[in-house]
Scaffold this active site. Structure first.
Site, PDB file in Angstrom:
ATOM      1  N   LEU A  38      15.174 -57.939  -2.269  1.00 13.79           N
ATOM      2  CA  LEU A  38      15.558 -57.086  -1.148  1.00 13.79           C
ATOM      3  C   LEU A  38      17.043 -56.765  -1.299  1.00 13.79           C
ATOM      4  O   LEU A  38      17.843 -57.661  -1.556  1.00 13.79           O
ATOM      5  CB  LEU A  38      15.337 -57.809   0.182  1.00 13.79           C
ATOM      6  CG  LEU A  38      14.081 -57.515   1.002  1.00 13.79           C
ATOM      7  CD1 LEU A  38      14.129 -58.302   2.310  1.00 13.79           C
ATOM      8  CD2 LEU A  38      13.912 -56.035   1.289  1.00 13.79           C
ATOM      9  N   ASP A  39      17.409 -55.496  -1.122  1.00 15.66           N
ATOM     10  CA  ASP A  39      18.822 -55.117  -1.186  1.00 15.66           C
ATOM     11  C   ASP A  39      19.630 -55.880  -0.144  1.00 15.66           C
ATOM     12  O   ASP A  39      19.105 -56.236   0.916  1.00 15.66           O
ATOM     13  CB  ASP A  39      18.986 -53.618  -0.938  1.00 15.66           C
ATOM     14  CG  ASP A  39      18.482 -52.771  -2.096  1.00 15.66           C
ATOM     15  OD1 ASP A  39      18.369 -53.312  -3.212  1.00 15.66           O
ATOM     16  OD2 ASP A  39      18.197 -51.580  -1.877  1.00 15.66           O
ATOM     17  N   PRO A  40      20.915 -56.117  -0.395  1.00 15.28           N
ATOM     18  CA  PRO A  40      21.742 -56.842   0.585  1.00 15.28           C
ATOM     19  C   PRO A  40      21.727 -56.233   1.983  1.00 15.28           C
ATOM     20  O   PRO A  40      21.709 -56.961   2.980  1.00 15.28           O
ATOM     21  CB  PRO A  40      23.141 -56.773  -0.041  1.00 15.28           C
ATOM     22  CG  PRO A  40      22.882 -56.715  -1.509  1.00 15.28           C
ATOM     23  CD  PRO A  40      21.647 -55.874  -1.653  1.00 15.28           C
TER      24      PRO A  40
END
EC number: 5.4.99.25
Length: 311
Positions: A38-40
């Site tokens: 998951l992207d930050p």
């Protein structure tokens, strides 16, 4: 030894690797992995495997994912999300709800998607995002993905329509970039677009209802036991005592009821095999008239810990 899945509600600003590091400390083991980055800036479901359950992660990575997201139309960013600087702005005042609906419909179903250039995809051995940050223009190849569902919940016009925020739910195949969907919707409408919010609500059978924050997990480490995790993830096969013994030692047994049909268990999509006690023994693939183990988890003769939720 503690083994199982942990369904984490990832906080904003954390990388998936950050969460894995935190779980290693909470679980007291180095053997922790995740089933899809998951992207930050994103929050929501991040599935972690601990010890033996890391072997299940490969079968979770390829499952469908569901997200809620906000797409901002009228602004393009270098990263296709709110983390990057705005590189172009065009008024969205003329964009109607019907135009948004048409654009969304065109991006639903099987599509060819060009991933966001600021991504972890490797280009000649180097991450694409590293090349972009060094000033290189990166063009990635399109890849097939499937958008099973792309629902618009609300459309909000801001600053007199200078930009338009579209709240959506997306259910998609593994490998889909929601950032790229936002970009492509904006491009189709001729005004650009990017993602301003993203929350993953489901990964395969594991949902946000099962997820716990890192703070909650620090107080009580809730682990989905291996048998329960596998039962919800893949087709099940109940073994006899004799079959359990054979499989436990890596030997083949008679094929399952789906053998020879499109429902047959394969090495890529195996069946979870359970001892009479309920213990997960192995993952099986049907080959001809026999089933053979792809992975064996539990040695022995069928006695086990049964099912339940370890804490």
């Amino acid at each position: 030894m503690l083994s199982g899945l942990v369904i984490v509600d990832k906080p904003q600003g954390w990388t998936s690797h950050d969460v894995v590091g935190r779980m290693r400390r909470l679980a007291g083991t180095r053997k922790v992995g995740h089933a899809g980055t998951l992207d930050p800036m994103a929050t929501g479901v991040l599935v972690l495997g601990i010890n033996k359950a890391t072997r299940l992660l490969t079968y979770i990575v390829g499952t469908s994912k569901t997200y809620t997201a906000t797409i901002r139309l009228g602004e393009t960013t270098i990263t296709d999300d709110a983390e990057g600087e705005v590189t172009e702005a065009r008024t969205a005042a003329h964009i109607t709800d019907d135009a948004v609906a048409v654009g969304v419909a065109a991006l639903t179903g099987p599509i060819q998607q060009v991933p966001s250039s600021v991504s972890a995809i490797k280009v000649n051995g180097e991450r694409s995002y590293a090349r972009v940050r060094s000033g290189e223009e990166v063009k990635l190849a399109a890849r097939p993905v499937t958008i099973h569902r792309f629902d618009v919940h609300s459309i909000t016009r801001i600053d007199g329509g200078r930009v338009v925020d579209v709240d959506v739910t997306v259910e998609c195949s593994s490998g889909t970039y929601i950032r790229a969907l936002a970009r492509d919707l904006g491009n189709a409408l001729g005004i650009g677009g990017h993602l301003t919010a993203l929350r993953r609500t489901q990964v395969g059978p594991y949902s946000l209802d099962q997820a716990r924050t890192l703070e909650e997990l620090a107080e009580e480490l809730e682990v989905l036991e291996m048998s329960l995790a596998a039962r919800s993830l893949m087709p099940n096969r109940e073994l006899s005592e004799q079959e359990t013994t054979e499989i436990s030692f890596g030997r083949r047994i008679a094929a399952g009821p789906g053998a020879g049909t499109p429902d047959a268990a394969t090495a890529e999509k195996p069946a979870a095999a359970f001892a009479p006690s309920g213990e997960l023994v192995a993952l099986l693939a049907d080959t001809g008239s026999f089933a053979k183990p792809v992975l064996v988890f539990a040695p022995g003769t069928g006695t086990g810990t049964g099912t339940g939720q370890a804490k």
